[in-house]
Design a protein around this motif. Structure first.
Motif, PDB file in Angstrom:
ATOM      1  N   PRO A   1      49.648   6.138 -39.198  1.00 43.64           N
ATOM      2  CA  PRO A   1      49.947   7.036 -38.077  1.00 43.64           C
ATOM      3  C   PRO A   1      50.541   6.209 -36.943  1.00 43.64           C
ATOM      4  CG  PRO A   1      47.598   6.580 -38.176  1.00 43.64           C
ATOM      5  CD  PRO A   1      48.228   5.944 -39.390  1.00 43.64           C
ATOM      6  N   PRO A   2      51.252   6.826 -36.007  1.00 47.18           N
ATOM      7  CA  PRO A   2      51.798   6.072 -34.876  1.00 47.18           C
ATOM      8  C   PRO A   2      50.669   5.360 -34.116  1.00 47.18           C
ATOM      9  CG  PRO A   2      52.520   8.369 -34.837  1.00 47.18           C
ATOM     10  CD  PRO A   2      51.516   8.240 -35.927  1.00 47.18           C
ATOM     11  N   MET A   3      50.961   4.158 -33.627  1.00 44.50           N
ATOM     12  CA  MET A   3      49.966   3.410 -32.861  1.00 44.50           C
ATOM     13  C   MET A   3      49.746   4.110 -31.515  1.00 44.50           C
ATOM     14  SD  MET A   3      48.874   0.735 -34.547  1.00 44.50           S
ATOM     15  CE  MET A   3      48.931   1.611 -36.089  1.00 44.50           C
ATOM     16  N   SER A   4      48.555   4.017 -31.049  1.00 39.51           N
ATOM     17  CA  SER A   4      48.219   4.677 -29.790  1.00 39.51           C
ATOM     18  C   SER A   4      48.763   3.894 -28.606  1.00 39.51           C
ATOM     19  CB  SER A   4      46.702   4.805 -29.661  1.00 39.51           C
ATOM     20  OG  SER A   4      46.132   3.526 -29.448  1.00 39.51           O
ATOM     21  N   GLN A   5      48.886   4.549 -27.501  1.00 36.60           N
ATOM     22  CA  GLN A   5      49.293   3.888 -26.262  1.00 36.60           C
ATOM     23  C   GLN A   5      48.205   2.926 -25.802  1.00 36.60           C
ATOM     24  OE1 GLN A   5      52.039   3.579 -25.046  1.00 36.60           O
ATOM     25  NE2 GLN A   5      53.264   5.359 -25.533  1.00 36.60           N
ATOM     26  N   ASP A   6      46.996   3.114 -26.312  1.00 34.89           N
ATOM     27  CA  ASP A   6      45.903   2.221 -25.936  1.00 34.89           C
ATOM     28  C   ASP A   6      46.234   0.773 -26.316  1.00 34.89           C
ATOM     29  OD1 ASP A   6      43.228   1.734 -24.912  1.00 34.89           O
ATOM     30  OD2 ASP A   6      42.660   1.364 -27.011  1.00 34.89           O
ATOM     31  N   LEU A   7      46.882   0.580 -27.444  1.00 35.74           N
ATOM     32  CA  LEU A   7      47.257  -0.774 -27.868  1.00 35.74           C
ATOM     33  C   LEU A   7      48.193  -1.404 -26.841  1.00 35.74           C
ATOM     34  CD1 LEU A   7      47.263  -3.025 -30.031  1.00 35.74           C
ATOM     35  CD2 LEU A   7      49.230  -1.872 -31.050  1.00 35.74           C
ATOM     36  N   ARG A   8      49.231  -0.685 -26.440  1.00 38.30           N
ATOM     37  CA  ARG A   8      50.162  -1.189 -25.421  1.00 38.30           C
ATOM     38  C   ARG A   8      49.425  -1.515 -24.132  1.00 38.30           C
ATOM     39  NH1 ARG A   8      55.651  -0.976 -25.074  1.00 38.30           N
ATOM     40  NH2 ARG A   8      55.779  -0.519 -22.877  1.00 38.30           N
ATOM     41  N   LYS A   9      48.574  -0.620 -23.716  1.00 36.36           N
ATOM     42  CA  LYS A   9      47.842  -0.799 -22.459  1.00 36.36           C
ATOM     43  C   LYS A   9      46.937  -2.030 -22.534  1.00 36.36           C
ATOM     44  CE  LYS A   9      44.507   1.405 -19.455  1.00 36.36           C
ATOM     45  NZ  LYS A   9      43.226   2.037 -19.581  1.00 36.36           N
ATOM     46  N   ARG A  10      46.206  -2.160 -23.620  1.00 40.50           N
ATOM     47  CA  ARG A  10      45.283  -3.292 -23.746  1.00 40.50           C
ATOM     48  C   ARG A  10      46.024  -4.623 -23.813  1.00 40.50           C
ATOM     49  NH1 ARG A  10      41.153  -1.810 -28.312  1.00 40.50           N
ATOM     50  NH2 ARG A  10      40.442  -3.916 -27.840  1.00 40.50           N
ATOM     51  N   LEU A  11      47.137  -4.654 -24.535  1.00 42.23           N
ATOM     52  CA  LEU A  11      47.900  -5.903 -24.604  1.00 42.23           C
ATOM     53  C   LEU A  11      48.559  -6.220 -23.266  1.00 42.23           C
ATOM     54  CD1 LEU A  11      49.432  -5.815 -28.184  1.00 42.23           C
ATOM     55  CD2 LEU A  11      47.403  -7.019 -27.364  1.00 42.23           C
ATOM     56  N   ALA A  12      48.965  -5.216 -22.526  1.00 41.45           N
ATOM     57  CA  ALA A  12      49.504  -5.447 -21.182  1.00 41.45           C
ATOM     58  C   ALA A  12      48.430  -6.038 -20.279  1.00 41.45           C
ATOM     59  CB  ALA A  12      50.054  -4.150 -20.591  1.00 41.45           C
ATOM     60  N   GLU A  13      47.191  -5.558 -20.427  1.00 41.26           N
ATOM     61  CA  GLU A  13      46.080  -6.105 -19.641  1.00 41.26           C
ATOM     62  C   GLU A  13      45.818  -7.562 -20.004  1.00 41.26           C
ATOM     63  OE1 GLU A  13      42.922  -3.348 -20.517  1.00 41.26           O
ATOM     64  OE2 GLU A  13      43.727  -1.820 -19.147  1.00 41.26           O
ATOM     65  N   VAL A  14      45.866  -7.874 -21.279  1.00 41.22           N
ATOM     66  CA  VAL A  14      45.695  -9.265 -21.711  1.00 41.22           C
ATOM     67  C   VAL A  14      46.818 -10.121 -21.128  1.00 41.22           C
ATOM     68  CG1 VAL A  14      45.753 -10.829 -23.699  1.00 41.22           C
ATOM     69  CG2 VAL A  14      44.433  -8.718 -23.824  1.00 41.22           C
ATOM     70  N   GLY A  15      48.043  -9.625 -21.211  1.00 42.44           N
ATOM     71  CA  GLY A  15      49.181 -10.357 -20.666  1.00 42.44           C
ATOM     72  C   GLY A  15      49.040 -10.604 -19.177  1.00 42.44           C
ATOM     73  N   GLN A  16      48.596  -9.605 -18.458  1.00 42.96           N
ATOM     74  CA  GLN A  16      48.402  -9.746 -17.012  1.00 42.96           C
ATOM     75  C   GLN A  16      47.347 -10.815 -16.717  1.00 42.96           C
ATOM     76  OE1 GLN A  16      50.207  -8.122 -14.647  1.00 42.96           O
ATOM     77  NE2 GLN A  16      49.166  -9.317 -13.086  1.00 42.96           N
ATOM     78  N   ARG A  17      46.226 -10.741 -17.424  1.00 38.68           N
ATOM     79  CA  ARG A  17      45.130 -11.689 -17.205  1.00 38.68           C
ATOM     80  C   ARG A  17      45.564 -13.122 -17.516  1.00 38.68           C
ATOM     81  NH1 ARG A  17      41.835  -9.920 -20.786  1.00 38.68           N
ATOM     82  NH2 ARG A  17      41.868 -11.638 -22.252  1.00 38.68           N
ATOM     83  N   LEU A  18      46.216 -13.316 -18.664  1.00 34.42           N
ATOM     84  CA  LEU A  18      46.658 -14.657 -19.038  1.00 34.42           C
ATOM     85  C   LEU A  18      47.770 -15.154 -18.118  1.00 34.42           C
ATOM     86  CD1 LEU A  18      46.647 -14.391 -22.930  1.00 34.42           C
ATOM     87  CD2 LEU A  18      44.928 -15.438 -21.444  1.00 34.42           C
ATOM     88  N   GLY A  19      48.686 -14.259 -17.754  1.00 33.48           N
ATOM     89  CA  GLY A  19      49.761 -14.632 -16.841  1.00 33.48           C
ATOM     90  C   GLY A  19      49.230 -15.083 -15.492  1.00 33.48           C
ATOM     91  N   GLU A  20      48.240 -14.383 -14.982  1.00 34.60           N
ATOM     92  CA  GLU A  20      47.630 -14.771 -13.700  1.00 34.60           C
ATOM     93  C   GLU A  20      46.915 -16.105 -13.824  1.00 34.60           C
ATOM     94  OE1 GLU A  20      45.209 -11.402 -12.661  1.00 34.60           O
ATOM     95  OE2 GLU A  20      46.957 -10.216 -12.031  1.00 34.60           O
ATOM     96  N   ARG A  21      46.239 -16.318 -14.937  1.00 35.53           N
ATOM     97  CA  ARG A  21      45.534 -17.588 -15.153  1.00 35.53           C
ATOM     98  C   ARG A  21      46.512 -18.750 -15.177  1.00 35.53           C
ATOM     99  NH1 ARG A  21      43.406 -18.578 -20.952  1.00 35.53           N
ATOM    100  NH2 ARG A  21      45.513 -19.395 -21.141  1.00 35.53           N
ATOM    101  N   GLU A  22      47.637 -18.587 -15.852  1.00 39.03           N
ATOM    102  CA  GLU A  22      48.582 -19.677 -16.029  1.00 39.03           C
ATOM    103  C   GLU A  22      49.536 -19.857 -14.863  1.00 39.03           C
ATOM    104  OE1 GLU A  22      48.632 -22.055 -18.525  1.00 39.03           O
ATOM    105  OE2 GLU A  22      46.688 -21.114 -18.871  1.00 39.03           O
TER     106      GLU A  22
END
Length: 153
Positions: free
Chosen positions: A9-30
């Motif tokens: 089935p199509p992937m949920s928007q939750d995946l995009r949202k969660r990976l964006a949150e990970v990206g934001q967190r790691l980007g801020e750390r680095e």
């Protein structure tokens, strides 16, 4: 009769949202390391230019000596290090022989190898980035050893 194959089935928007949150967190750390990484890139580019010029001289010398087949040494462009996210590397290769120059954002240059791919990396030698005479001296020996091993039948 072919078995039926189910499609995902199509992937949920939750995946995009969660990976964006990970990206934001790691980007801020680095982000705190951005200036040091820019300096590491600059230092790696300078070492890359010096090694490239040295390899050009090596290639000319082996060709003029009648052994042009020994000139087939590649050097990669500087890029993010395979092992350290806060470092830049470039590699020299000939067949299975490899040597790696790593410039770390903490102000260190590490020479890895030479070694045969598929074998354990090493030995490694590290220097403070401002130890120019020591790096020059070690780099010459490091490259000589790589070229000798890479040209050994």
């Amino acid at each position: 009769m072919a078995p039926s194959v189910q499609t995902l089935p199509p992937m949920s928007q939750d995946l995009r949202k969660r990976l964006a949150e990970v990206g934001q967190r790691l980007g801020e750390r680095e982000a705190a390391h951005a200036d040091a990484m820019a300096t590491a890139h600059k230092n790696a580019a300078a070492l890359h230019a010096a090694v490239s010029a040295g390899l050009d001289a090596y290639r000319d010398a082996v060709a003029s000596a009648g052994s042009e087949h020994l000139a087939d040494i590649s050097i990669s462009a500087p890029r993010l290090d395979d092992k350290h996210v806060r470092a830049v590397e470039f590699a020299l290769e000939r067949g299975r022989y490899k040597a790696i120059v790593t410039v770390k954002s903490k102000g260190e240059v590490t020479l890895v190898g030479p070694f045969r791919t598929g074998k354990t990396e090493g030995p490694c030698k590290s220097f403070p980035v401002d130890a120019t005479p020591e790096i020059d001296n070690a780099l010459v020996g490091f490259l000589e050893e790589f070229l000798e091993e890479a040209a050994t039948p």
